[in-house]
Enzyme design. Structure first.
Site, short mmCIF file in Angstrom:
data_model
loop_
_atom_site.label_atom_id
_atom_site.label_comp_id
_atom_site.label_asym_id
_atom_site.label_seq_id
_atom_site.Cartn_x
_atom_site.Cartn_y
_atom_site.Cartn_z
CD GLN A 130 -2.43 1.10 2.85
OE1 GLN A 130 -2.03 0.31 3.72
NE2 GLN A 130 -3.39 1.95 3.08
CD GLU A 249 -5.13 0.84 7.22
OE1 GLU A 249 -5.49 1.97 6.87
OE2 GLU A 249 -3.95 0.51 7.33
CD GLU A 369 -2.20 11.43 19.27
OE1 GLU A 369 -2.07 10.64 18.30
OE2 GLU A 369 -1.56 11.29 20.33
C1 LIG Z 1 3.01 -0.75 11.71
C2 LIG Z 1 2.77 0.30 10.63
C3 LIG Z 1 2.49 -0.12 9.33
C4 LIG Z 1 2.26 0.83 8.33
N1 LIG Z 1 2.06 0.39 7.05
C5 LIG Z 1 1.82 1.29 6.07
C6 LIG Z 1 1.68 0.86 4.70
O1 LIG Z 1 1.81 -0.34 4.37
N2 LIG Z 1 1.42 1.78 3.75
C7 LIG Z 1 1.29 3.11 4.05
O2 LIG Z 1 1.00 3.89 3.13
N3 LIG Z 1 1.46 3.57 5.33
C8 LIG Z 1 1.74 2.68 6.33
N4 LIG Z 1 1.95 3.13 7.64
C9 LIG Z 1 1.92 4.56 7.92
C10 LIG Z 1 0.72 5.03 8.73
O3 LIG Z 1 -0.43 5.07 7.94
C11 LIG Z 1 1.10 6.41 9.29
O4 LIG Z 1 2.13 6.18 10.25
C12 LIG Z 1 -0.05 7.13 9.94
O5 LIG Z 1 -1.00 7.51 8.98
C13 LIG Z 1 0.45 8.40 10.68
O6 LIG Z 1 1.20 9.22 9.83
P1 LIG Z 1 2.65 9.73 10.23
O7 LIG Z 1 3.46 8.55 10.72
O8 LIG Z 1 3.17 10.50 9.07
O9 LIG Z 1 2.45 10.67 11.48
P2 LIG Z 1 2.02 12.22 11.46
O10 LIG Z 1 0.79 12.37 10.64
O11 LIG Z 1 3.21 13.03 11.10
O12 LIG Z 1 1.65 12.45 12.97
C14 LIG Z 1 2.66 12.70 13.98
C15 LIG Z 1 1.95 12.93 15.31
O13 LIG Z 1 1.13 14.12 15.21
C16 LIG Z 1 -0.23 13.82 15.55
N5 LIG Z 1 -1.15 14.59 14.70
C17 LIG Z 1 -1.10 14.75 13.36
N6 LIG Z 1 -2.15 15.49 12.92
C18 LIG Z 1 -2.90 15.75 14.01
C19 LIG Z 1 -4.13 16.47 14.23
N7 LIG Z 1 -4.78 17.01 13.21
N8 LIG Z 1 -4.60 16.55 15.50
C20 LIG Z 1 -3.94 15.98 16.55
N9 LIG Z 1 -2.78 15.30 16.40
C21 LIG Z 1 -2.26 15.19 15.17
C22 LIG Z 1 -0.38 12.33 15.26
O14 LIG Z 1 -1.43 11.77 16.01
C23 LIG Z 1 0.99 11.78 15.67
O15 LIG Z 1 1.06 11.58 17.06
C24 LIG Z 1 2.25 2.21 8.64
C25 LIG Z 1 2.55 2.63 9.95
C26 LIG Z 1 2.85 1.69 10.92
C27 LIG Z 1 3.24 2.19 12.29
#
Ligand SMILES: Cc1cc2nc3c(=O)[nH]c(=O)nc-3n(C[C@H](O)[C@H](O)[C@H](O)COP(=O)(O)OP(=O)(O)OC[C@H]3O[C@@H](n4cnc5c(N)ncnc54)[C@H](O)[C@@H]3O)c2cc1C
Length: 405
Positions: A130, A249, A369
């Site tokens: 994905q 999902e 969050e």
């Molecule tokens: C085990 C695992 C498997 C995954 N597999 C895939 C995959 O196969 N394909 C794929 O595309 N993605 C994958 N992901 C990614 C996953 O979808 C993202 O980690 C998730 O969407 C969060 O995005 P980010 O890590 O960029 O965090 P960010 O969006 O940068 O967030 C950082 C922090 O800020 C907080 N935050 C952000 N916006 C807000 C808001 N509006 N209000 C309050 N708090 C906020 C968040 O809650 C978090 O604590 C995977 C992640 C993990 C951990």
């Protein structure tokens, strides 16, 4: 709802159980003294086993029969998951493909795409990944910056970067969300594509986790060429297509694993083996809290199943099951670590992986969050978060990328 199997469901359970009894010796051994350790061997063995499960009708249970599925309902899917867990054999390898991306292609793909991709996906011959999240587009997924440009002959070039891509290191194909039009507000200019992971210009770089595994990757696209018909659904409809994947999902995460959520008895058994811990009132209190919450998750799962069975789509409150499961998995890990001490993290402990892997699940499938914001807005009717980019063309937004220019 009636929580007992109906006569038909009981019959289905027996059929699945009998198949697993007959074929369990073919399943790869992943724990204990005879376990396979080599990562490549594990993947190869799990792909073969997925193929056997698909032949036996134990994969793609809810997929339509014309694409190799069983055309059954979500309850049968859960029965199947429960029996696989009961038989102590691994489930399918490609949960992301079969659980989320296949159903997206079934809903939005062309007939040709369904014919070409679904069979090999179901049987584990071609694993999928994905390609949604990016360094500056995770929670705010509609901010993706990977660009797809259409050439004069209608074919495409893709340029950009994805991150956290589970299984990209051995995937044959990826479902990729890309920006095809920057002149419209961010949700409107997206399109979904199918990308062969061995196409020239695709680079996969592994990310090693604290658990020792390297399940995630960064994926780079440098002028990757795709045929004109590589998009899934209409141009500009990528956000709706992505929402379909995210809905599956939610369902896959909610109904997967050990039947419905973690098995709380695993924690109880480990603690029960320690005489002093078993009698400690504080340990008993903490364990009781975890058992109560995980039991509530199980029953919320049954509510979601009832909705699915009635042809309804589970509402955003289904996201709470993920938050509660993960937080109680963490609390369970902490409790086990307190009871077992450093032994909990010994290399042969069954808890090492769980304790080091679960914190990452706070982000997977939507962060706590974001899920709480969704519950606040869509279930409790609280005022929405301010959305300063609403209605503004994407290329006029000050994103991390444009800020550099
Ligand atoms: C085990 C695992 C498997 C995954 N597999 C895939 C995959 O196969 N394909 C794929 O595309 N993605 C994958 N992901 C990614 C996953 O979808 C993202 O980690 C998730 O969407 C969060 O995005 P980010 O890590 O960029 O965090 P960010 O969006 O940068 O967030 C950082 C922090 O800020 C907080 N935050 C952000 N916006 C807000 C808001 N509006 N209000 C309050 N708090 C906020 C968040 O809650 C978090 O604590 C995977 C992640 C993990 C951990």
């Amino acid at each position: 709802m009636d929580l007992d199997d109906t006569p038909q469901q009981a019959q289905y359970r027996l059929t699945v159980r009998a198949w697993l009894e007959q074929h369990r010796s073919e399943a790869p051994v992943l724990t204990g003294p005879d376990a396979i350790h080599d990562e490549h061997e594990i993947i190869a063995a799990r792909r073969r086993w997925q193929g056997r499960l698909a032949e036996g009708g134990l994969a793609g249970v809810t997929w339509p029969e014309e694409y190799g599925g069983q055309g059954l309902g979500p309850i049968e899917q859960v029965i199947c998951n429960q029996e696989i867990s009961r038989a102590k054999v691994p489930g399918i390898l490609d949960v992301i493909g079969v659980g989320m991306l296949g159903p997206t292609i079934i809903a939005h793909g062309s007939d040709e795409q369904k014919r070409r991709y679904l069979g090999p996906m179901l049987h584990g011959d071609e694993v999928w990944c994905q390609l949604f999240s990016e360094p500056a587009a995770g929670s705010d997924l509609a901010a993706v910056q990977t660009r797809a440009k259409q050439l004069d002959d209608s074919s495409w070039t893709i340029t950009g970067q994805k991150v956290w891509t589970t299984n990209a290191q051995f995937a044959s194909y990826g479902l990729l969300l890309a920006r095809t039009d920057g002149s419209v507000p961010k949700h409107n200019g997206l399109t979904m594509f199918i990308v062969p992971m061995d196409a020239p210009g695709v680079t996969v770089r592994g990310l090693r986790q604290i658990s020792g595994e390297a399940e995630f990757n960064e994926v780079f696209f440098d002028d990757v060429h795709l045929e004109a018909d590589a998009h899934v659904g209409a141009l500009g409809s990528g956000w709706g297509t992505a929402l379909t994947t995210l809905m599956f999902e939610r369902i896959t995460l909610g109904l997967g694993g050990e039947g419905l959520g973690y098995d709380p008895l695993r924690f109880a058994r480990a603690i029960g083996a320690h005489d002093s811990a078993r009698r400690d009132p504080e340990v008993r209190q903490r364990l009781g809290d975890i058992l109560a919450e995980l039991t509530a998750v199980r029953f919320s799962g049954y509510r979601m199943l009832t909705e699915l069975q009635r042809g309804q789509i589970p509402g955003p409150e289904a996201g709470l099951a993920k938050v509660t499961t993960v937080n109680n998995g963490l609390a369970g890990g902490d409790l086990i670590a307190d009871v077992l001490g450093p032994d909990a993290l010994a290399s042969d402990s069954e808890w090492t992986y769980m304790i080091s892997f679960i914190p990452g699940l706070k982000s997977a499938g939507g962060t706590e969050e974001i899920l709480r914001n969704t519950i606040g807005e869509r279930v409790l009717g609280l005022p929405p978060e301010p959305r300063l980019d609403k209605g503004i063309p994407f290329e006029e937004l000050r994103t991390k990328e444009t800020a550099k220019v």
